[in-house]
Design an enzyme around this catalytic site. Structure first.
Site, PDB file in Angstrom:
ATOM      1  N   GLY A 187       5.738   4.136   1.524  1.00 44.21           N
ATOM      2  CA  GLY A 187       6.214   4.895   0.379  1.00 44.21           C
ATOM      3  C   GLY A 187       7.144   6.021   0.757  1.00 44.21           C
ATOM      4  O   GLY A 187       6.956   7.166   0.339  1.00 44.21           O
ATOM      5  N   SER A 195      10.630   6.239   0.289  1.00 41.55           N
ATOM      6  CA  SER A 195      11.968   6.204  -0.296  1.00 41.55           C
ATOM      7  C   SER A 195      12.378   7.536  -0.908  1.00 41.55           C
ATOM      8  O   SER A 195      13.563   7.776  -1.145  1.00 41.55           O
ATOM      9  CB  SER A 195      12.059   5.097  -1.360  1.00 41.55           C
ATOM     10  OG  SER A 195      11.113   5.315  -2.388  1.00 41.55           O
ATOM     11  N   ASN A 227       1.078   6.807   2.684  1.00 42.94           N
ATOM     12  CA  ASN A 227       1.592   7.682   1.625  1.00 42.94           C
ATOM     13  C   ASN A 227       1.836   6.948   0.310  1.00 42.94           C
ATOM     14  O   ASN A 227       1.892   7.584  -0.741  1.00 42.94           O
ATOM     15  CB  ASN A 227       2.899   8.336   2.098  1.00 42.94           C
ATOM     16  CG  ASN A 227       3.552   9.150   1.021  1.00 42.94           C
ATOM     17  OD1 ASN A 227       3.050  10.198   0.617  1.00 42.94           O
ATOM     18  ND2 ASN A 227       4.686   8.671   0.512  1.00 42.94           N
ATOM     19  N   TYR A 245      -6.951   7.975 -10.434  1.00 48.89           N
ATOM     20  CA  TYR A 245      -6.244   8.590  -9.306  1.00 48.89           C
ATOM     21  C   TYR A 245      -7.178   9.479  -8.489  1.00 48.89           C
ATOM     22  O   TYR A 245      -7.183   9.441  -7.251  1.00 48.89           O
ATOM     23  CB  TYR A 245      -5.065   9.404  -9.845  1.00 48.89           C
ATOM     24  CG  TYR A 245      -4.130   9.954  -8.801  1.00 48.89           C
ATOM     25  CD1 TYR A 245      -3.215   9.131  -8.153  1.00 48.89           C
ATOM     26  CD2 TYR A 245      -4.148  11.310  -8.469  1.00 48.89           C
ATOM     27  CE1 TYR A 245      -2.335   9.648  -7.210  1.00 48.89           C
ATOM     28  CE2 TYR A 245      -3.280  11.828  -7.532  1.00 48.89           C
ATOM     29  CZ  TYR A 245      -2.376  10.993  -6.898  1.00 48.89           C
ATOM     30  OH  TYR A 245      -1.518  11.498  -5.958  1.00 48.89           O
TER      31      TYR A 245
END
Length: 252
Positions: free
Chosen positions: A17, A19, A94, A159
């Site tokens: 992750g 980007s 991540n 989450y």
């Protein structure tokens, strides 16, 4: 990072992750410390953007497509990293998503997707990397958690559960791997200045700032600095810990 801080030369780091936001800052920081870095995105376009970002910043690295919910995709990505750079001995988990809603309205698919992407992915990635770490008698697994995993947050039951589970995984895996000189830690950011928080209404941002003793949002590079510390020699005697980086929003 100063030149004399660069102690990751020759190490291979895999950052999922990466980007944008925190993941990108972590990849850049590890690369600046001398690591060869593989960063992942969910699309070919995203992976190419990571490769271009590395190139423009003088980082020896590559962007890869990875679906962290797929064991087959994980295995393929790991093979690509190993063939290009060697086995990754630094793993930063991540990658993550949110599917926020009040509990009474939360669909089962939203629960499943968040648990699978944010928690089960850490299991898949660690399982894929841990053998080479134990064989090398050196490794770093760093899981990016969240202050929500400790505090909870209305509308984020899925989450919060995933991040709390990640911290439990961190402690248990640290006990299993310590004898092989592999450390496992978590970093739990608070509210960080990213695209997501910049899109919040001004009133919401003001309410958040009222809960933070330091009176500001964190910077992605401040999270990256903690990750780099844990990945390097200086963090070698820390394992099984969750380091909170939240401006005092949560104090354990």
């Amino acid at each position: 990072m100063r030149k004399d801080d660069a102690d990751l030369a020759g190490k291979v780091a895999l950052v999922t992750g990466s980007s944008r936001g925190i993941g990108r800052a972590i990849a850049l920081r590890l690369g600046a410390a001398g690591a060869k870095v593989a960063g992942t995105a969910t699309t070919e376009q995203g992976a190419q953007a990571i490769s271009d970002f590395f190139s423009s910043n003088g980082i020896d690295g590559v962007g890869l497509v990875l679906d962290v919910t797929s064991s087959q995709s994980v295995d393929s990505a790991l093979q690509a990293v190993t063939e290009r750079f060697g086995s990754p001995l630094i793993l930063v988990n991540n990658a993550g998503i949110t599917r926020d809603n009040l509990f009474v309205r939360m669909r089962e698919v939203d629960w499943d997707q968040v648990i699978n992407t944010n928690l089960s992915s850490a299991y898949r990635m660690a399982r894929a990397c841990v053998r080479s770490m134990t064989r090398s008698q050196w490794g770093r697994i760093i899981n990016i958690s969240s202050v929500v995993g400790s505090m909870g947050n209305a509308g984020q039951v899925n989450y919060a559960a995933a991040k709390a589970g990640m911290e439990g995984l961190t402690r248990a895996l640290a006990r299993e791997l310590g004898g092989r000189q592999v450390t496992v830690n978590a970093v739990a950011p608070g509210f960080i200045d990213t695209d997501m928080t910049r899109a919040l209404p001004e009133k919401t941002r003001a309410q958040i700032l009222e809960t933070i003793p330091l009176g500001r949002l964190g910077q992605a590079d401040e999270i990256a600095a903690v990750v780099a510390f844990l990945a390097g020699r200086s963090g070698g005697y820390i394992t099984g810990e969750t380091l909170h980086v939240n401006g005092g929003m949560f104090m354990s």
